[in-house]
Scaffold this active site. Structure first.
Site: not given
Ligand code: AQP
Length: 346
Positions: A211, A126, A214
């Site tokens: 992955k 991230k 969202k």
């Protein structure tokens, strides 16, 4: 009773305690549903004293829009209920409404080391993504696992049902519980992660080595729980596979095909290897996956529409959940403050 037994008894009484959460960082996906939410409803709430949480403070660790986070928090709670959680059987609440999470988070920061936080895969991924988007990396992104450990440990949690991507953070929560207990006396139950047997890591349909997330940019490969059936079909039919004409379950060599088989297996309650034997083309497989996903999402979407028409009902469930959660967390968090050397404040 020795100290560890006391800690455990405080936590569970007779039943196991389960805690898990979902972040309102984007619209919930098929990965969230198959990797976590479905099991919460079908299994976990029936077998234990289960707490489920919309972990909205975690959504502030990356660039965010306040109104959107507020909206997504209510939507996540509504979807979790729509997936089958029964407030008579379990406790559903919003993290920010229970102060004990933040209180305990600081004690977890005082227990963790800088190095172990920096090793977290999600932090690295991230942080790179935020920098790639031209933003800065918030300090809370680094310390996020301390808050997550607090979420779990405050409740004397025995098991944390999560998808594979969160297993490393649960491991860290374990380490912190053990370390705290060793340094300051038995206070926390040592939790363990429980991942589903299949679909523990649903991949992005356009990029089957990553992955399905969202808050990803490649949304064409992400099936959202509220996608219309036609959108689901389109995304699945365009899923990236490979140039081989047949179907086999080889996750390392053929990640795209394996991902589709895992999704089908999770929807149909079957085994991906066995399913592969029934197909001789990816086209036929995709068609069945698309229909299986549409049928899996149909009841969730229908229930979501009913609940969304009654927002007062969801808010009432959340407030009652927060009340119960507060009562459960406070004695343990107070005990942790006392154990670490802080004069009691109340
Ligand atoms: N693709 C997935 N496959 C299986 N399980 C998944 N989970 C998430 N994605 C998949 C599981 O869903 C639960 C709730 O997820 P979360 O909101 O806490 O974490 P996240 O999805 O990793 O959310 P983020 O940080 O906002 O990241 P992105 O943008 O990547 O989705 C968890 O049990 C999680 O394991």
């Amino acid at each position: 009773m020795n100290e560890m037994a006391t800690a455990s008894a405080m936590a569970t009484g007779a039943r196991k305690r389960i805690f898990s959460g979902v972040q309102p960082t984007g619209h919930l996906t098929l990965g969230n549903y198959l990797g976590a939410m479905r099991r919460w409803a079908e299994v976990d709430q029936h077998r234990a004293d289960a707490l489920f949480c919309v972990v909205n403070l975690h959504a502030l660790t990356v660039e965010h829009d306040p109104a959107r986070v507020r909206r997504l928090s209510r939507q996540a709670a509504t979807l979790v209920l729509a997936s089958g959680l029964d407030p008579e059987l379990c406790t559903l609440f919003v993290q920010s409404q229970v102060d004990e999470h933040l209180r305990l988070s600081y004690l977890m920061e005082c227990t963790a080391s800088d190095g172990e936080m920096r090793r977290m895969i999600q932090y690295k991924e991230k942080a790179a993504r935020e920098q790639g988007r031209g933003g800065s990396v918030r300090l809370s992104l680094l310390t996020y696992p301390a808050l997550m450990a607090a979420d779990i440990l405050a409740y004397g949690t025995d098991e944390v049902p999560v998808g594979e991507d969160q297993a490393q953070h649960v491991e860290l929560a374990r380490d912190l519980a053990v370390r705290f207990n060793q340094r300051y006396g038995a206070t926390f139950v040592v939790p363990k992660a429980v991942t589903p047997p299949v679909a523990a890591r649903v991949k992005n349909l356009q990029e089957p080595t990553s992955k399905m997330g969202k808050s990803q940019d490649r949304t064409a490969g992400v099936v959202y729980l509220l996608d219309e059936p036609e959108a689901v079909r389109k995304k699945v039919m365009r899923a990236v596979t490979d140039s081989e004409p047949d179907v086999s379950y080889e996750p390392e060599r053929r990640p795209g095909v394996a991902n589709l088989l895992e999704v089908l297996a999770a929807c149909a309650g079957s085994d991906p290897e066995r399913l592969a034997e029934g197909y001789d083309s990816c086209g036929a497989l995709k068609k069945d996956v698309a229909e299986a996903v549409v049928e899996t999402l149909r009841p969730v979407q229908a229930r979501h529409a009913e609940l969304a028409a009654e927002p007062g009902l969801v808010d009432a469930v959340l407030l009652a959940g927060a009340e119960r959660a507060r009562g459960l967390a406070r004695p343990r968090v107070d005990a942790a403050f006392e154990a670490i050397g802080v004069l009691p404040g109340r």
